[in-house]
Write a protein that holds these residues in place. Structure first.
Motif, PDB file in Angstrom:
ATOM      1  N   CYS A  58      27.256 -47.456 -49.261  1.00 54.85           N
ATOM      2  CA  CYS A  58      28.340 -47.848 -50.173  1.00 54.85           C
ATOM      3  C   CYS A  58      28.108 -47.256 -51.561  1.00 54.85           C
ATOM      4  CB  CYS A  58      28.450 -49.364 -50.257  1.00 54.85           C
ATOM      5  SG  CYS A  58      29.111 -50.128 -48.761  1.00 54.85           S
ATOM      6  N   ALA A  84      19.349 -53.615 -42.253  1.00 56.53           N
ATOM      7  CA  ALA A  84      20.778 -53.314 -42.138  1.00 56.53           C
ATOM      8  C   ALA A  84      21.454 -53.399 -43.507  1.00 56.53           C
ATOM      9  CB  ALA A  84      21.441 -54.279 -41.152  1.00 56.53           C
ATOM     10  N   SER A  85      21.122 -54.411 -44.278  1.00 56.23           N
ATOM     11  CA  SER A  85      21.706 -54.571 -45.613  1.00 56.23           C
ATOM     12  C   SER A  85      21.313 -53.428 -46.534  1.00 56.23           C
ATOM     13  CB  SER A  85      21.257 -55.902 -46.225  1.00 56.23           C
ATOM     14  OG  SER A  85      21.757 -56.970 -45.475  1.00 56.23           O
ATOM     15  N   HIS A  86      20.067 -52.983 -46.433  1.00 57.62           N
ATOM     16  CA  HIS A  86      19.598 -51.873 -47.270  1.00 57.62           C
ATOM     17  C   HIS A  86      20.419 -50.614 -47.008  1.00 57.62           C
ATOM     18  CE1 HIS A  86      17.038 -48.876 -49.171  1.00 57.62           C
ATOM     19  NE2 HIS A  86      17.140 -48.203 -48.044  1.00 57.62           N
ATOM     20  N   TYR A  96      23.337 -50.281 -45.467  1.00 57.33           N
ATOM     21  CA  TYR A  96      24.757 -50.473 -45.770  1.00 57.33           C
ATOM     22  C   TYR A  96      24.998 -50.334 -47.279  1.00 57.33           C
ATOM     23  CZ  TYR A  96      29.355 -52.555 -46.138  1.00 57.33           C
ATOM     24  OH  TYR A  96      30.678 -52.782 -46.415  1.00 57.33           O
ATOM     25  N   ALA A  97      24.167 -50.983 -48.088  1.00 57.28           N
ATOM     26  CA  ALA A  97      24.309 -50.897 -49.547  1.00 57.28           C
ATOM     27  C   ALA A  97      24.102 -49.463 -50.030  1.00 57.28           C
ATOM     28  CB  ALA A  97      23.317 -51.837 -50.221  1.00 57.28           C
ATOM     29  N   ARG A  98      23.164 -48.770 -49.417  1.00 58.13           N
ATOM     30  CA  ARG A  98      22.893 -47.380 -49.791  1.00 58.13           C
ATOM     31  C   ARG A  98      24.111 -46.502 -49.520  1.00 58.13           C
ATOM     32  NH1 ARG A  98      17.654 -44.261 -47.316  1.00 58.13           N
ATOM     33  NH2 ARG A  98      18.487 -42.166 -47.504  1.00 58.13           N
ATOM     34  N   LEU A 149      25.462 -48.333 -38.096  1.00 53.07           N
ATOM     35  CA  LEU A 149      24.342 -49.171 -37.687  1.00 53.07           C
ATOM     36  C   LEU A 149      24.482 -49.499 -36.209  1.00 53.07           C
ATOM     37  CD1 LEU A 149      24.241 -51.785 -40.560  1.00 53.07           C
ATOM     38  CD2 LEU A 149      22.429 -50.161 -40.012  1.00 53.07           C
ATOM     39  N   THR A 198      15.571 -57.605 -39.578  1.00 54.97           N
ATOM     40  CA  THR A 198      16.648 -56.743 -39.112  1.00 54.97           C
ATOM     41  C   THR A 198      17.815 -56.770 -40.100  1.00 54.97           C
ATOM     42  OG1 THR A 198      15.999 -57.048 -36.814  1.00 54.97           O
ATOM     43  CG2 THR A 198      18.243 -56.306 -37.192  1.00 54.97           C
ATOM     44  N   LEU A 199      18.150 -57.953 -40.596  1.00 55.39           N
ATOM     45  CA  LEU A 199      19.215 -58.049 -41.598  1.00 55.39           C
ATOM     46  C   LEU A 199      18.828 -57.362 -42.903  1.00 55.39           C
ATOM     47  CD1 LEU A 199      20.566 -61.669 -41.080  1.00 55.39           C
ATOM     48  CD2 LEU A 199      21.756 -59.522 -40.653  1.00 55.39           C
ATOM     49  N   ALA A 200      17.563 -57.435 -43.283  1.00 54.41           N
ATOM     50  CA  ALA A 200      17.114 -56.771 -44.509  1.00 54.41           C
ATOM     51  C   ALA A 200      17.309 -55.262 -44.402  1.00 54.41           C
ATOM     52  CB  ALA A 200      15.648 -57.101 -44.781  1.00 54.41           C
ATOM     53  N   THR A 251      15.631 -62.036 -39.856  1.00 57.34           N
ATOM     54  CA  THR A 251      15.421 -61.750 -41.280  1.00 57.34           C
ATOM     55  C   THR A 251      15.162 -60.276 -41.555  1.00 57.34           C
ATOM     56  OG1 THR A 251      14.438 -63.944 -41.451  1.00 57.34           O
ATOM     57  CG2 THR A 251      14.130 -62.468 -43.313  1.00 57.34           C
TER      58      THR A 251
END
Length: 105
Positions: free
Chosen positions: A73, A65-67, A69-71, A81, A61-63, A59
């Motif tokens: 983009c 990584a998602s942060h 990646y979205a930043r 990553l 680690t994905l949070a 959970t």
């Protein structure tokens, strides 16, 4: 920059996000580690400890990584990553099935 914090907590994730908010982050290395197989066999018998490992290794680690990646983009930036796992993803240990599955995830 290395941010040493307890990523199993929401405060730990906030610390990473706060310390990197003003930085031009191009590479994010996420290393969720929590021990050696022998020690994990003892902890593996405690459901609350296993839940903590799952939360940390999947959970949180994905949070992060998602942060990032979205930043990247949103900024039209390039970034990378690196997710550091463990031999536990491939080598089973007694009473650590969920932990090993989290490392494989």
């Amino acid at each position: 920059m290395v941010v040493r914090t307890d990523l199993a907590t929401e405060a730990g994730v906030r610390a990473v996000l706060q310390r990197t908010a003003s930085l031009n982050v191009g590479l994010c290395v996420l290393c969720a580690g929590s021990g050696y197989a022998r020690a994990l066999e003892e902890f593996g018998r405690a459901p609350t400890q296993l839940a903590r490992y799952l939360h940390l290794n999947v959970t949180q680690t994905l949070a992060l990584a998602s942060h990032f990646y979205a930043r990247w983009c949103a900024q039209g930036a390039r970034g990378g990553l690196v997710l550091v796992s463990s031999a536990m993803a491939l080598l089973p240990a007694a009473h650590c099935e969920l932990y090993c599955a989290a490392k494989a995830a």
